[in-house]
Design a protein around this motif. Structure first.
Motif, short mmCIF file in Angstrom:
data_model
loop_
_atom_site.label_atom_id
_atom_site.label_comp_id
_atom_site.label_asym_id
_atom_site.label_seq_id
_atom_site.Cartn_x
_atom_site.Cartn_y
_atom_site.Cartn_z
N GLN A 115 0.81 -1.22 0.00
CA GLN A 115 0.00 0.00 0.00
C GLN A 115 0.85 1.28 0.00
O GLN A 115 0.39 2.34 0.44
N VAL A 116 2.08 1.19 -0.45
CA VAL A 116 2.94 2.35 -0.66
C VAL A 116 3.67 2.15 -1.98
O VAL A 116 3.84 1.01 -2.43
N SER A 117 4.10 3.25 -2.59
CA SER A 117 4.85 3.13 -3.84
C SER A 117 6.27 2.67 -3.55
O SER A 117 6.75 2.74 -2.40
N PHE A 118 6.94 2.20 -4.59
CA PHE A 118 8.33 1.76 -4.43
C PHE A 118 9.20 2.91 -3.96
O PHE A 118 10.06 2.75 -3.09
N ALA A 119 8.99 4.12 -4.52
CA ALA A 119 9.78 5.29 -4.13
C ALA A 119 9.56 5.63 -2.66
O ALA A 119 10.51 5.97 -1.94
N GLN A 120 8.31 5.55 -2.18
CA GLN A 120 8.02 5.84 -0.77
C GLN A 120 8.70 4.82 0.14
O GLN A 120 9.23 5.17 1.20
N TRP A 121 8.67 3.56 -0.27
CA TRP A 121 9.30 2.52 0.54
C TRP A 121 10.80 2.74 0.62
O TRP A 121 11.40 2.61 1.70
N CYS A 122 11.43 3.08 -0.49
CA CYS A 122 12.88 3.33 -0.50
C CYS A 122 13.24 4.49 0.42
O CYS A 122 14.25 4.44 1.14
N GLN A 123 12.43 5.54 0.40
CA GLN A 123 12.70 6.69 1.28
C GLN A 123 12.58 6.29 2.74
O GLN A 123 13.39 6.71 3.58
N GLN A 124 11.58 5.47 3.06
CA GLN A 124 11.41 5.03 4.43
C GLN A 124 12.58 4.15 4.87
O GLN A 124 13.05 4.24 6.01
N ALA A 125 13.07 3.30 3.97
CA ALA A 125 14.23 2.46 4.28
C ALA A 125 15.45 3.32 4.56
O ALA A 125 16.23 3.03 5.48
N ARG A 126 15.63 4.38 3.79
CA ARG A 126 16.77 5.28 4.02
C ARG A 126 16.63 6.01 5.35
O ARG A 126 17.62 6.21 6.07
N LEU A 127 15.41 6.40 5.71
CA LEU A 127 15.19 7.09 6.98
C LEU A 127 15.53 6.17 8.15
O LEU A 127 16.20 6.57 9.11
N VAL A 128 15.08 4.93 8.10
CA VAL A 128 15.36 3.96 9.16
C VAL A 128 16.88 3.76 9.30
O VAL A 128 17.42 3.74 10.41
#
Length: 284
Positions: A220-233
């Motif tokens: 339920q998120v785009s690939f770009a949103q997921w990548c940004q969240q992974a970078r934040l973590v």
């Protein structure tokens, strides 16, 4: 993320106070058991850098860091716990955790019957000053005092405050589709990788349209949103370990530190430097 293995508490058991040990192994007794832990010299139940293997608890568990950082992994994904956020693990949910930096904080164990008021999946919630004060009051109670009406009322207010706390977007979900999971694991191992959606799709042997559609359907998120969240973590963990903002920005593949700072501020409402300054202040 590896699969959960044996669920054992023996490694941690010698370090835990009686109330915490009972909460882990007994669903009876008080609906809410709180334990406050810290790293000050002479503390009876200190906390510090450590890593726990996969395990689960009979009760639901809430834990909050006042200083330091916790990286929690569950079968649904992983998330970071910066200061003044609480992680919720439902009863019986397998999880593992690693702790970075000097740390103080608290844990609240919720009986299974009371846990239905909280989310049925792991999540991160905000914690206010009232919640922290209530935890300290409940944690001060002895086994005898926990049965007193006044103590039970305070515990009930604490549970109500926890149930009302808003969730925070610090969770990194992991896809179930094996092709997407392969991409996710590769990205997590190298969060500075700047391959495009098209390039990742080619690497995984599918079209970019298929990758985009599957990612949205699965998480339920785009690939770009997921990548940004992974970078934040990843950024939160490195910052907690004392790495410079410019170094973290470079490791995550940002063209300039200002781009990284903008992303960080949009996600957490403050700059990396302010976040680190608050972290260091709390540690001292």
């Amino acid at each position: 993320m590896g699969k959960p293995s044996a669920f054992s508490f023996t490694a941690a058991a010698p370090e835990l106070p009686n109330a915490e040990l009972q909460a882990l192994s007994n669903s009876k007794g008080p609906s809410v058991v709180a334990v406050w832990r810290e790293t000050r010299p002479g503390a009876r139940f200190p906390l510090g850098p450590r890593e726990t293997d996969w395990h689960s608890h009979l009760r639901g568990q809430l834990f909050c860091v006042v200083s330091g950082l916790i990286h929690v992994r569950t079968r649904h994904g992983s998330w970071m716990l910066p200061p003044n956020r609480a992680g919720w693990i439902p009863p019986g949910e397998p999880h593992s955790a690693s702790i970075a930096g000097a740390m103080s904080g608290w844990m609240v164990f919720v009986a299974p019957k009371a846990s239905h008021q909280l989310p049925d999946r792991p999540c991160v919630i905000s914690v206010n000053a009232l919640t922290s004060q209530l935890v300290q009051r409940v944690a001060m109670g002895t086994e005898q005092r926990s049965q007193q009406p006044q103590h039970r009322r305070i515990a009930a207010v604490l549970l109500d405050e926890l149930c009302r706390s808003p969730q925070e977007p610090l969770h990194l979900p992991m896809p179930r589709d094996r092709r997407l999971l392969r991409i996710a694991r590769a990205f997590i191992s190298e969060p500075g990788d700047r391959r495009t959606l098209v390039q990742w799709a080619e690497w995984a042997g599918m079209s970019s349209r298929t990758l985009s559609r599957l990612f949205m359907a699965d998480l339920q998120v785009s690939f770009a949103q997921w990548c940004q969240q992974a970078r934040l973590v990843h950024a939160l963990e490195r910052l907690a370990e004392g790495e410079a903002v410019a170094s973290v920005s470079d490791a995550l593949g940002y063209a300039t530190p200002s781009n990284f700072i903008s992303m960080f501020r949009r996600s957490l409402g403050q700059s990396p430097r302010r976040y680190v300054a608050a972290l260091r202040t709390l540690e001292h």
